[in-house]
Design a protein around this motif. Structure first.
Motif, PDB file in Angstrom:
ATOM      1  N   ALA A  65      40.340  36.313  48.401  1.00  0.00           N
ATOM      2  CA  ALA A  65      40.458  37.410  47.448  1.00  0.00           C
ATOM      3  C   ALA A  65      39.327  37.373  46.421  1.00  0.00           C
ATOM      4  O   ALA A  65      38.809  38.415  46.012  1.00  0.00           O
ATOM      5  N   GLY A  66      38.942  36.157  46.015  1.00  0.00           N
ATOM      6  CA  GLY A  66      37.850  36.030  45.058  1.00  0.00           C
ATOM      7  C   GLY A  66      36.535  36.538  45.620  1.00  0.00           C
ATOM      8  O   GLY A  66      35.766  37.218  44.923  1.00  0.00           O
ATOM      9  N   VAL A  67      36.260  36.233  46.879  1.00  0.00           N
ATOM     10  CA  VAL A  67      35.026  36.719  47.516  1.00  0.00           C
ATOM     11  C   VAL A  67      35.116  38.223  47.735  1.00  0.00           C
ATOM     12  O   VAL A  67      34.133  38.953  47.511  1.00  0.00           O
ATOM     13  N   ALA A  68      36.284  38.715  48.156  1.00  0.00           N
ATOM     14  CA  ALA A  68      36.451  40.150  48.364  1.00  0.00           C
ATOM     15  C   ALA A  68      36.239  40.932  47.076  1.00  0.00           C
ATOM     16  O   ALA A  68      35.777  42.077  47.096  1.00  0.00           O
ATOM     17  N   ALA A  69      36.544  40.299  45.949  1.00  0.00           N
ATOM     18  CA  ALA A  69      36.345  40.950  44.653  1.00  0.00           C
ATOM     19  C   ALA A  69      34.870  41.144  44.326  1.00  0.00           C
ATOM     20  O   ALA A  69      34.532  41.911  43.422  1.00  0.00           O
ATOM     21  N   LEU A  70      33.982  40.462  45.032  1.00  0.00           N
ATOM     22  CA  LEU A  70      32.542  40.613  44.813  1.00  0.00           C
ATOM     23  C   LEU A  70      31.917  41.636  45.750  1.00  0.00           C
ATOM     24  O   LEU A  70      30.771  42.041  45.545  1.00  0.00           O
ATOM     25  N   VAL A  71      32.651  42.050  46.781  1.00  0.00           N
ATOM     26  CA  VAL A  71      32.083  42.925  47.815  1.00  0.00           C
ATOM     27  C   VAL A  71      31.618  44.274  47.284  1.00  0.00           C
ATOM     28  O   VAL A  71      30.555  44.761  47.707  1.00  0.00           O
ATOM     29  N   PRO A  72      32.339  44.954  46.383  1.00  0.00           N
ATOM     30  CA  PRO A  72      31.851  46.264  45.919  1.00  0.00           C
ATOM     31  C   PRO A  72      30.444  46.231  45.335  1.00  0.00           C
ATOM     32  O   PRO A  72      29.716  47.214  45.445  1.00  0.00           O
TER      33      PRO A  72
END
Length: 237
Positions: A65-72
Protein backbone atom coordinates in the motif's frame (compact mmCIF):
# COMPACT_ATOMS: atom_id res chain seq x y z
CA UNK A 1 7.19 28.43 -7.12
CA UNK A 2 4.67 26.78 -4.83
CA UNK A 3 5.69 23.57 -3.15
CA UNK A 4 3.22 20.75 -2.89
CA UNK A 5 3.46 19.44 0.71
CA UNK A 6 2.39 15.90 -0.10
CA UNK A 7 3.70 15.48 -3.62
CA UNK A 8 6.14 17.33 -5.83
CA UNK A 9 7.19 20.96 -6.17
CA UNK A 10 4.92 22.72 -8.67
CA UNK A 11 5.96 25.48 -11.05
CA UNK A 12 4.05 28.72 -10.75
CA UNK A 13 3.09 28.53 -14.43
CA UNK A 14 1.19 25.24 -14.14
CA UNK A 15 -2.50 25.33 -14.93
CA UNK A 16 -4.96 22.62 -13.89
CA UNK A 17 -8.10 24.12 -15.43
CA UNK A 18 -7.99 21.91 -18.52
CA UNK A 19 -7.15 18.27 -19.11
CA UNK A 20 -4.83 19.28 -21.96
CA UNK A 21 -2.94 21.89 -19.93
CA UNK A 22 0.64 20.85 -19.33
CA UNK A 23 2.40 21.99 -16.22
CA UNK A 24 5.16 24.53 -16.88
CA UNK A 25 8.25 25.28 -14.84
CA UNK A 26 11.15 23.22 -13.61
CA UNK A 27 10.46 20.14 -11.48
CA UNK A 28 12.51 19.83 -8.32
CA UNK A 29 13.27 16.72 -6.33
CA UNK A 30 10.65 16.22 -3.65
CA UNK A 31 11.87 16.06 -0.05
CA UNK A 32 11.93 12.51 1.38
CA UNK A 33 9.28 13.43 3.96
CA UNK A 34 6.75 13.83 1.16
CA UNK A 35 7.16 10.24 0.01
CA UNK A 36 7.07 9.04 3.62
CA UNK A 37 3.85 10.98 4.24
CA UNK A 38 2.26 9.39 1.18
CA UNK A 39 3.35 5.94 2.36
CA UNK A 40 1.83 6.56 5.79
CA UNK A 41 -1.42 7.69 4.14
CA UNK A 42 -1.34 4.46 2.12
CA UNK A 43 -0.90 2.29 5.22
CA UNK A 44 -3.70 4.12 6.99
CA UNK A 45 -5.99 3.77 3.98
CA UNK A 46 -5.32 0.03 3.87
CA UNK A 47 -6.13 -0.37 7.57
CA UNK A 48 -9.29 1.73 7.17
CA UNK A 49 -10.48 -0.16 4.10
CA UNK A 50 -9.80 -3.50 5.81
CA UNK A 51 -11.79 -2.37 8.83
CA UNK A 52 -14.76 -1.47 6.64
CA UNK A 53 -14.52 -4.73 4.68
CA UNK A 54 -14.13 -6.79 7.83
CA UNK A 55 -10.83 -8.39 6.84
CA UNK A 56 -7.43 -8.44 8.50
CA UNK A 57 -4.63 -7.49 6.07
CA UNK A 58 -1.40 -9.44 6.00
CA UNK A 59 1.74 -7.63 7.08
CA UNK A 60 3.12 -7.64 3.52
CA UNK A 61 0.09 -5.58 2.43
CA UNK A 62 1.29 -2.45 4.25
CA UNK A 63 4.50 -1.92 2.23
CA UNK A 64 2.47 -2.76 -0.89
CA UNK A 65 0.00 0.00 0.00
CA UNK A 66 2.88 2.35 0.76
CA UNK A 67 4.42 1.81 -2.68
CA UNK A 68 1.01 2.07 -4.37
CA UNK A 69 0.60 5.45 -2.68
CA UNK A 70 3.59 6.69 -4.71
CA UNK A 71 2.29 5.49 -8.08
CA UNK A 72 0.19 8.57 -9.01
CA UNK A 73 3.37 10.69 -9.03
CA UNK A 74 4.78 8.42 -11.72
CA UNK A 75 3.72 11.22 -14.10
CA UNK A 76 6.60 13.28 -12.68
CA UNK A 77 10.09 12.20 -13.90
CA UNK A 78 11.60 13.69 -10.73
CA UNK A 79 9.41 11.71 -8.35
CA UNK A 80 10.54 8.69 -6.32
CA UNK A 81 9.27 6.15 -8.83
CA UNK A 82 9.51 8.35 -11.92
CA UNK A 83 13.24 8.76 -11.41
CA UNK A 84 13.71 4.99 -11.35
CA UNK A 85 14.88 2.73 -8.56
CA UNK A 86 17.98 3.64 -6.59
CA UNK A 87 21.11 1.61 -7.44
CA UNK A 88 21.59 -1.45 -5.23
CA UNK A 89 24.81 -2.28 -3.41
CA UNK A 90 24.57 -5.87 -4.54
CA UNK A 91 25.64 -6.23 -8.21
CA UNK A 92 23.16 -9.07 -8.65
CA UNK A 93 20.19 -7.12 -7.23
CA UNK A 94 21.27 -4.08 -9.19
CA UNK A 95 21.27 -6.08 -12.42
CA UNK A 96 17.85 -7.55 -11.63
CA UNK A 97 16.23 -4.20 -10.83
CA UNK A 98 17.68 -2.18 -13.73
CA UNK A 99 15.01 -3.29 -16.26
CA UNK A 100 12.24 -2.26 -13.86
CA UNK A 101 13.98 1.04 -13.21
CA UNK A 102 14.25 1.77 -16.94
CA UNK A 103 10.59 0.83 -17.42
CA UNK A 104 9.51 3.22 -14.65
CA UNK A 105 11.51 6.04 -16.20
CA UNK A 106 10.07 5.35 -19.65
CA UNK A 107 6.47 5.32 -18.38
CA UNK A 108 7.10 8.47 -16.33
CA UNK A 109 8.59 10.32 -19.28
CA UNK A 110 5.72 9.24 -21.52
CA UNK A 111 3.05 10.36 -19.05
CA UNK A 112 4.73 13.69 -18.43
CA UNK A 113 5.10 14.45 -22.13
CA UNK A 114 1.58 13.40 -23.10
CA UNK A 115 -0.69 14.49 -20.24
CA UNK A 116 1.61 16.31 -17.81
CA UNK A 117 1.87 16.15 -14.02
CA UNK A 118 -1.25 15.90 -11.86
CA UNK A 119 -3.72 15.07 -14.59
CA UNK A 120 -4.66 11.50 -15.53
CA UNK A 121 -2.93 9.71 -12.66
CA UNK A 122 -4.47 12.09 -10.11
CA UNK A 123 -8.05 11.64 -11.33
CA UNK A 124 -10.90 9.21 -10.77
CA UNK A 125 -10.27 7.93 -14.29
CA UNK A 126 -6.68 7.11 -13.36
CA UNK A 127 -7.84 5.44 -10.15
CA UNK A 128 -10.33 3.31 -12.11
CA UNK A 129 -7.64 2.29 -14.60
CA UNK A 130 -5.25 1.34 -11.79
CA UNK A 131 -8.01 -0.58 -9.99
CA UNK A 132 -8.67 -2.54 -13.20
CA UNK A 133 -4.99 -3.49 -13.41
CA UNK A 134 -5.03 -4.46 -9.72
CA UNK A 135 -8.12 -6.60 -10.34
CA UNK A 136 -6.33 -8.44 -13.14
CA UNK A 137 -3.42 -9.03 -10.78
CA UNK A 138 -5.86 -10.29 -8.13
CA UNK A 139 -7.30 -12.83 -10.55
CA UNK A 140 -3.81 -13.93 -11.59
CA UNK A 141 -2.58 -14.49 -8.00
CA UNK A 142 -4.99 -16.98 -6.36
CA UNK A 143 -3.50 -16.99 -2.86
CA UNK A 144 -3.00 -13.44 -1.54
CA UNK A 145 -4.81 -11.90 -4.52
CA UNK A 146 -7.68 -10.15 -2.70
CA UNK A 147 -5.43 -8.67 -0.02
CA UNK A 148 -3.09 -7.47 -2.74
CA UNK A 149 -6.01 -5.86 -4.59
CA UNK A 150 -7.21 -3.99 -1.49
CA UNK A 151 -3.68 -2.81 -0.66
CA UNK A 152 -3.02 -1.51 -4.17
CA UNK A 153 -6.32 0.33 -4.60
CA UNK A 154 -6.33 1.76 -1.05
CA UNK A 155 -2.74 2.97 -1.42
CA UNK A 156 -3.40 4.63 -4.76
CA UNK A 157 -6.61 6.29 -3.56
CA UNK A 158 -4.84 7.62 -0.47
CA UNK A 159 -2.48 9.61 -2.67
CA UNK A 160 -5.39 11.51 -4.18
CA UNK A 161 -6.80 12.19 -0.72
CA UNK A 162 -3.43 13.43 0.53
CA UNK A 163 -2.84 15.71 -2.46
CA UNK A 164 -6.34 17.14 -2.12
CA UNK A 165 -5.28 18.61 1.21
CA UNK A 166 -2.75 21.02 -0.29
CA UNK A 167 -3.08 24.24 -2.24
CA UNK A 168 -3.10 22.95 -5.86
CA UNK A 169 -5.67 20.24 -5.14
CA UNK A 170 -6.33 17.35 -7.53
CA UNK A 171 -8.24 17.19 -10.85
CA UNK A 172 -10.54 14.34 -9.86
CA UNK A 173 -12.80 14.83 -12.90
CA UNK A 174 -9.98 15.08 -15.44
CA UNK A 175 -10.23 15.55 -18.42
CA UNK A 176 -13.46 17.47 -17.80
CA UNK A 177 -11.71 19.96 -15.53
CA UNK A 178 -12.08 21.35 -12.04
CA UNK A 179 -10.00 20.97 -8.89
CA UNK A 180 -10.93 19.16 -5.69
CA UNK A 181 -9.64 20.15 -2.25
CA UNK A 182 -10.49 18.61 1.11
CA UNK A 183 -9.27 21.73 2.92
CA UNK A 184 -10.59 25.19 1.91
CA UNK A 185 -7.78 26.98 0.11
CA UNK A 186 -5.45 24.04 0.68
CA UNK A 187 -2.48 23.65 3.03
CA UNK A 188 0.88 25.03 1.93
CA UNK A 189 4.02 23.02 2.36
CA UNK A 190 6.55 23.63 5.08
CA UNK A 191 6.44 24.75 8.67
CA UNK A 192 3.93 23.70 11.28
CA UNK A 193 1.08 22.88 8.88
CA UNK A 194 3.01 20.19 7.04
CA UNK A 195 4.30 18.72 10.30
CA UNK A 196 0.78 18.58 11.75
CA UNK A 197 -0.50 16.73 8.66
CA UNK A 198 2.30 14.17 8.94
CA UNK A 199 1.77 13.62 12.68
CA UNK A 200 -2.00 13.23 12.29
CA UNK A 201 -1.47 10.76 9.44
CA UNK A 202 0.83 8.63 11.59
CA UNK A 203 -1.58 8.73 14.55
CA UNK A 204 -4.62 7.80 12.44
CA UNK A 205 -2.75 5.01 10.62
CA UNK A 206 -1.57 3.57 13.94
CA UNK A 207 -5.03 3.69 15.48
CA UNK A 208 -6.67 2.05 12.46
CA UNK A 209 -4.02 -0.68 12.46
CA UNK A 210 -4.74 -1.21 16.17
CA UNK A 211 -8.45 -1.64 15.44
CA UNK A 212 -8.01 -4.06 12.54
CA UNK A 213 -5.39 -6.37 14.12
CA UNK A 214 -6.55 -8.31 17.24
CA UNK A 215 -2.98 -9.45 17.91
CA UNK A 216 -1.82 -5.84 18.03
CA UNK A 217 -4.67 -5.01 20.40
CA UNK A 218 -3.59 -7.81 22.75
CA UNK A 219 0.03 -6.65 22.72
CA UNK A 220 -0.81 -3.00 23.34
CA UNK A 221 -3.32 -3.84 26.05
CA UNK A 222 -0.77 -6.13 27.69
CA UNK A 223 1.88 -3.41 27.73
CA UNK A 224 -0.57 -0.89 29.18
CA UNK A 225 -1.78 -3.34 31.83
CA UNK A 226 1.79 -4.13 32.87
CA UNK A 227 2.61 -0.43 33.08
CA UNK A 228 -0.45 0.28 35.22
CA UNK A 229 0.37 -2.68 37.49
CA UNK A 230 3.93 -1.46 38.06
CA UNK A 231 2.54 2.01 38.76
CA UNK A 232 0.21 0.59 41.40
CA UNK A 233 3.14 -1.06 43.16
CA UNK A 234 5.09 2.18 43.39
CA UNK A 235 4.92 3.51 46.96
CA UNK A 236 3.62 7.06 47.33
CA UNK A 237 6.15 9.77 48.07
Amino acid sequence: MVRDPLGEDRGAGWSGSSGSSLRAGRLLDSPPVNAVTHAVFGAGALAGASLVLGVEPALYAYPVAGVAALVPDLDNPRSKLGNGLSPMRSPLLNALTRPLSWALRAVSFGLFKTVGHRTLTHSLLGLAAFAALAWLLWRAVPGPGYGLFVALVAGYASHLAADSLNTPGVPLLWPVGGTARLWPGGIRSGGVAELVVAVIAVAVAGYLAYLVHPVLQDQVDGVLSAALYRESLTPPL
